[in-house]
Design a protein around this motif. Structure first.
Motif, PDB file in Angstrom:
ATOM      1  N   LYS A  69       0.839  -1.191   0.000  1.00 12.62           N
ATOM      2  CA  LYS A  69       0.000   0.000   0.000  1.00 12.62           C
ATOM      3  C   LYS A  69       0.876   1.244   0.000  1.00 12.62           C
ATOM      4  O   LYS A  69       1.858   1.314   0.750  1.00 12.62           O
ATOM      5  CB  LYS A  69      -0.871  -0.035   1.263  1.00 12.62           C
ATOM      6  N   CYS A  70       0.551   2.223  -0.842  1.00  8.24           N
ATOM      7  CA  CYS A  70       1.303   3.468  -0.929  1.00  8.24           C
ATOM      8  C   CYS A  70       1.165   4.242   0.386  1.00  8.24           C
ATOM      9  O   CYS A  70       0.073   4.371   0.933  1.00  8.24           O
ATOM     10  CB  CYS A  70       0.789   4.314  -2.093  1.00  8.24           C
ATOM     11  N   SER A  71       2.291   4.762   0.888  1.00 10.81           N
ATOM     12  CA  SER A  71       2.259   5.480   2.165  1.00 10.81           C
ATOM     13  C   SER A  71       1.710   6.900   2.011  1.00 10.81           C
ATOM     14  O   SER A  71       1.307   7.500   2.997  1.00 10.81           O
ATOM     15  CB  SER A  71       3.656   5.526   2.779  1.00 10.81           C
ATOM     16  N   GLU A  72       1.675   7.436   0.794  1.00 14.22           N
ATOM     17  CA  GLU A  72       1.188   8.809   0.601  1.00 14.22           C
ATOM     18  C   GLU A  72      -0.296   8.866   0.256  1.00 14.22           C
ATOM     19  O   GLU A  72      -1.062   9.565   0.888  1.00 14.22           O
ATOM     20  CB  GLU A  72       2.017   9.511  -0.466  1.00 14.22           C
ATOM     21  N   CYS A  73      -0.716   8.120  -0.786  1.00 18.27           N
ATOM     22  CA  CYS A  73      -2.112   8.213  -1.217  1.00 18.27           C
ATOM     23  C   CYS A  73      -2.974   7.089  -0.656  1.00 18.27           C
ATOM     24  O   CYS A  73      -4.193   7.208  -0.626  1.00 18.27           O
ATOM     25  CB  CYS A  73      -2.215   8.230  -2.743  1.00 18.27           C
ATOM     26  N   GLY A  74      -2.368   5.977  -0.223  1.00 20.00           N
ATOM     27  CA  GLY A  74      -3.122   4.894   0.381  1.00 20.00           C
ATOM     28  C   GLY A  74      -3.653   3.862  -0.598  1.00 20.00           C
ATOM     29  O   GLY A  74      -4.374   2.953  -0.183  1.00 20.00           O
ATOM     30  N   ASN A  75      -3.310   3.974  -1.881  1.00 17.40           N
ATOM     31  CA  ASN A  75      -3.765   2.980  -2.863  1.00 17.40           C
ATOM     32  C   ASN A  75      -2.987   1.683  -2.720  1.00 17.40           C
ATOM     33  O   ASN A  75      -1.798   1.696  -2.432  1.00 17.40           O
ATOM     34  CB  ASN A  75      -3.601   3.505  -4.288  1.00 17.40           C
ATOM     35  N   PRO A  99       1.408   4.719  -9.517  1.00 17.74           N
ATOM     36  CA  PRO A  99       0.803   5.334 -10.698  1.00 17.74           C
ATOM     37  C   PRO A  99      -0.192   6.440 -10.347  1.00 17.74           C
ATOM     38  O   PRO A  99      -0.422   7.346 -11.155  1.00 17.74           O
ATOM     39  CB  PRO A  99       0.109   4.173 -11.405  1.00 17.74           C
ATOM     40  N   ASN A 100      -0.766   6.412  -9.153  1.00 16.36           N
ATOM     41  CA  ASN A 100      -1.717   7.447  -8.759  1.00 16.36           C
ATOM     42  C   ASN A 100      -0.998   8.749  -8.388  1.00 16.36           C
ATOM     43  O   ASN A 100      -1.393   9.826  -8.821  1.00 16.36           O
ATOM     44  CB  ASN A 100      -2.562   6.954  -7.586  1.00 16.36           C
ATOM     45  N   CYS A 101       0.086   8.653  -7.609  1.00 14.64           N
ATOM     46  CA  CYS A 101       0.879   9.827  -7.221  1.00 14.64           C
ATOM     47  C   CYS A 101       1.804  10.270  -8.351  1.00 14.64           C
ATOM     48  O   CYS A 101       2.259  11.405  -8.370  1.00 14.64           O
ATOM     49  CB  CYS A 101       1.736   9.511  -6.004  1.00 14.64           C
ATOM     50  N   ASN A 102       2.139   9.342  -9.241  1.00 11.60           N
ATOM     51  CA  ASN A 102       3.067   9.550 -10.353  1.00 11.60           C
ATOM     52  C   ASN A 102       4.468   9.900  -9.856  1.00 11.60           C
ATOM     53  O   ASN A 102       5.145  10.743 -10.424  1.00 11.60           O
ATOM     54  CB  ASN A 102       2.545  10.600 -11.336  1.00 11.60           C
ATOM     55  N   LYS A 103       4.883   9.231  -8.775  1.00  6.43           N
ATOM     56  CA  LYS A 103       6.243   9.387  -8.268  1.00  6.43           C
ATOM     57  C   LYS A 103       6.616   8.139  -7.467  1.00  6.43           C
ATOM     58  O   LYS A 103       5.768   7.300  -7.177  1.00  6.43           O
ATOM     59  CB  LYS A 103       6.383  10.643  -7.420  1.00  6.43           C
ATOM     60  N   THR A 104       7.878   8.029  -7.121  1.00  7.55           N
ATOM     61  CA  THR A 104       8.365   6.894  -6.354  1.00  7.55           C
ATOM     62  C   THR A 104       8.136   7.161  -4.870  1.00  7.55           C
ATOM     63  O   THR A 104       8.589   8.168  -4.342  1.00  7.55           O
ATOM     64  CB  THR A 104       9.857   6.662  -6.623  1.00  7.55           C
ATOM     65  N   THR A 105       7.408   6.258  -4.225  1.00  8.05           N
ATOM     66  CA  THR A 105       7.081   6.409  -2.810  1.00  8.05           C
ATOM     67  C   THR A 105       7.343   5.093  -2.087  1.00  8.05           C
ATOM     68  O   THR A 105       7.535   4.062  -2.711  1.00  8.05           O
ATOM     69  CB  THR A 105       5.601   6.803  -2.604  1.00  8.05           C
ATOM     70  N   ASN A 106       7.319   5.135  -0.755  1.00 10.11           N
ATOM     71  CA  ASN A 106       7.432   3.917   0.033  1.00 10.11           C
ATOM     72  C   ASN A 106       6.096   3.177  -0.003  1.00 10.11           C
ATOM     73  O   ASN A 106       5.044   3.778   0.159  1.00 10.11           O
ATOM     74  CB  ASN A 106       7.787   4.234   1.481  1.00 10.11           C
TER      75      ASN A 106
END
Length: 55
Positions: free
Chosen positions: A14-20, A43-50
């Motif tokens: 699960k993405c730590s920023e958007c929660g997807n 793909p939702n934030c369009n950047k590399t996240t944890n």
């Protein structure tokens, strides 16, 4: 059918920023009992996240 003594299980990341929930992966629960925390592209934030393992 799984082999006897199979330690692999599928987990959702699960993405730590958007929660997807973007990725599904397998891990060996005997070797890594703690939760996974991997940098992946969201793909939702369009950047590399944890991406962290969901409960």
């Amino acid at each position: 059918m799984a082999k006897k003594g199979e330690a692999r299980e599928f987990t959702t990341l699960k993405c730590s920023e958007c929660g997807n929930e973007n990725y599904r992966t397998s891990k060996n629960k005997r070797n890594t009992p703690e939760r996974l925390d991997i940098k992946k592209h969201c793909p939702n934030c369009n950047k590399t996240t944890n991406h962290k393992e969901k409960k």
